[in-house]
Design an enzyme around this catalytic site. Structure first.
Site, PDB file in Angstrom:
ATOM      1  N   GLU A  95     -27.202 -10.371   5.260  1.00 49.44           N
ATOM      2  CA  GLU A  95     -27.383  -9.226   6.143  1.00 49.44           C
ATOM      3  C   GLU A  95     -27.160  -7.936   5.370  1.00 49.44           C
ATOM      4  OE1 GLU A  95     -24.299 -10.091   8.915  1.00 49.44           O
ATOM      5  OE2 GLU A  95     -25.525 -11.479  10.100  1.00 49.44           O
ATOM      6  N   HIS A 139     -21.812  -8.195  12.528  1.00 47.06           N
ATOM      7  CA  HIS A 139     -20.554  -8.470  11.854  1.00 47.06           C
ATOM      8  C   HIS A 139     -19.927  -7.195  11.309  1.00 47.06           C
ATOM      9  CE1 HIS A 139     -22.454 -12.621  11.160  1.00 47.06           C
ATOM     10  NE2 HIS A 139     -21.523 -12.757  12.076  1.00 47.06           N
TER      11      HIS A 139
END
Length: 304
Positions: free
Chosen positions: A215, A256
Site C-alpha cells: 500500500e 492502515h
C-alpha cells in the site's frame, strides 16, 4: 520446509481468556496447531478448550520448549506482554493487538532484536505454513483456512491481513499454492519488514517465488528494492500495489496507520517504479499474480 514455523512448533497465547483469543484458540487447535498453553495473570489453573492457563510466560518456558507466543492482549498491556515473552526466552512473537503507540512498538522491537527474538506485527493476523501450523487469526476457521491456504511453492507477505488470504486463495486456485504466508502488519512501525523476511524465504527450499501485497506510505518497498538490488534473489517476486488513486489525494490514509503518504517516495507511482527497477513485476489486479509468477518460474526453468 517452511518459514518460521512448522508442524512441530509449539506456542502459547498471551491473553488467552479474552473473547477473541478464545475463538482464535479453537480455530488454531482445529487446524492442528500445537497450542500448549495460555497466559492471563490471575487466571492460573483455568483451561481454554483444554489448554492450560498460567499467570506468567515463564511458567511454561521453565518446564517445556516454547517456540512462539501470540500476543492478544489490550493495547495498554501489549508492550509488557511482548517484553515478558522475550525475557522468558521466546524467540517468535506474533502481535495481533492493534492501536499500540508507536513509541511502545519501537521499544519492544528494539529489545526483541537485542535478545535475538523476532516480532511479527503488531496489528497483523499472523502467519501460516499450510498443512503444518498457523499462528494468529489468519484464515479464520479451519475449513476455510484449508481451502484458501493450500500447500505449495509461493511465499506470501502482506501488510493487509485480509489480502494475505485473498492472494493465497488466488495462488491455491491456480495450483501454485503457498509455502508460508505472513501478515506483517499495517502499522507504521512493525517487527519484521519485507526486506528482513526475504532471507528466510531465500533459505527455504520449498519456496520458489514470492507474492507481495502493499500500500502507499512507508519505506518498506524501497527497502525491499534496495535489498534485492544489493543481494539479488533466486526467487521471482510479484507485487500488487493498492491505492493508486491516492497519488492524487495527498495525506489520505488507506485503511492502515502505516499508509499515510508523507513524501514523494511514499506514493504508489514512486513505489511501483522502485519495485520494477529492482526486477519485481507489479500486477494491476490480484488475479494477475499467479500468471505473472508462473511466467517467471517457467522462464527460469523452475516452473511449478
Amino acid at each position: 520446509m517452511s518459514v518460521l514455523i512448522d508442524a512441530d512448533s509449539t506456542f502459547i497465547i498471551q491473553g488467552i481468556t479474552g473473547r477473541e483469543a478464545v475463538t482464535m484458540t479453537r480455530e488454531l487447535l482445529d487446524y492442528g496447531s500445537k497450542v500448549v498453553g495460555g497466559v492471563t495473570p490471575g487466571r492460573k489453573g483455568r483451561e481454554v478448550h483444554g489448554v492450560p492457563v498460567e499467570d506468567t510466560v515463564r511458567a511454561f518456558t521453565e518446564r517445556e520448549r516454547i517456540d512462539g507466543a501470540i500476543v492478544a492482549v489490550p493495547p495498554a498491556f501489549a508492550t509488557d506482554a511482548i517484553l515478558e515473552a522475550v525475557e522468558a526466552g521466546v524467540k517468535l512473537i506474533v502481535v495481533v493487538t492493534e492501536r499500540i503507540p508507536r513509541a511502545e512498538v519501537a521499544r519492544a522491537v528494539e529489545y526483541a532484536a537485542q535478545e535475538g527474538a523476532r516480532i511479527i506485527g503488531p496489528n497483523c493476523l499472523g502467519l501460516i505454513a499450510p498443512g503444518k501450523s498457523k499462528m494468529g487469526g489468519i484464515g479464520g476457521a479451519a475449513d476455510a483456512t484449508r481451502r484458501a491456504f493450500q500447500p505449495g511453492v509461493i511465499g506470501v507477505m502482506s501488510r493487509s491481513g485480509g489480502m494475505t488470504t485473498e492472494i493465497s486463495n488466488a495462488l491455491s486456485e491456480a495450483g501454485l499454492g503457498v509455502s508460508t504466508a505472513i501478515s506483517i502488519g499495517g502499522d507504521a512501525i512493525i517487527g519484521s519488514t519485507y526486506a528482513e523476511l526475504m532471507p528466510l524465504f531465500e533459505a527455504d527450499e520449498q519456496t520458489q517465488g514470492i507474492a507481495i501485497y502493499s500500500e502507499p506510505g512507508g519505506p518498506m518497498e524501497a527497502q525491499l528494492a534496495e535489498h534485492i538490488a544489493e543481494h539479488g534473489s533466486r526467487l521471482p517476486v510479484v507485487a500488487f500495489m493498492a491505492g493508486r488513486f491516492m497519488d492524487e489525494m495527498p495525506g489520505m490514509r488507506f485503511g492502515h496507520a502505516g499508509t499515510i503518504v508523507e513524501g514523494r517516495a511514499d506514493t504508489t507511482a514512486d513505489k511501483i517504479a522502485r519495485l520494477e527497477a529492482a526486477g519485481i513485476a507489479v500486477a494491476e489486479r490480484i488475479e494477475e499474480i499467479p500468471a505473472l509468477l508462473r511466467e517467471r518460474l517457467d522462464a527460469d526453468g523452475s516452473g511449478a
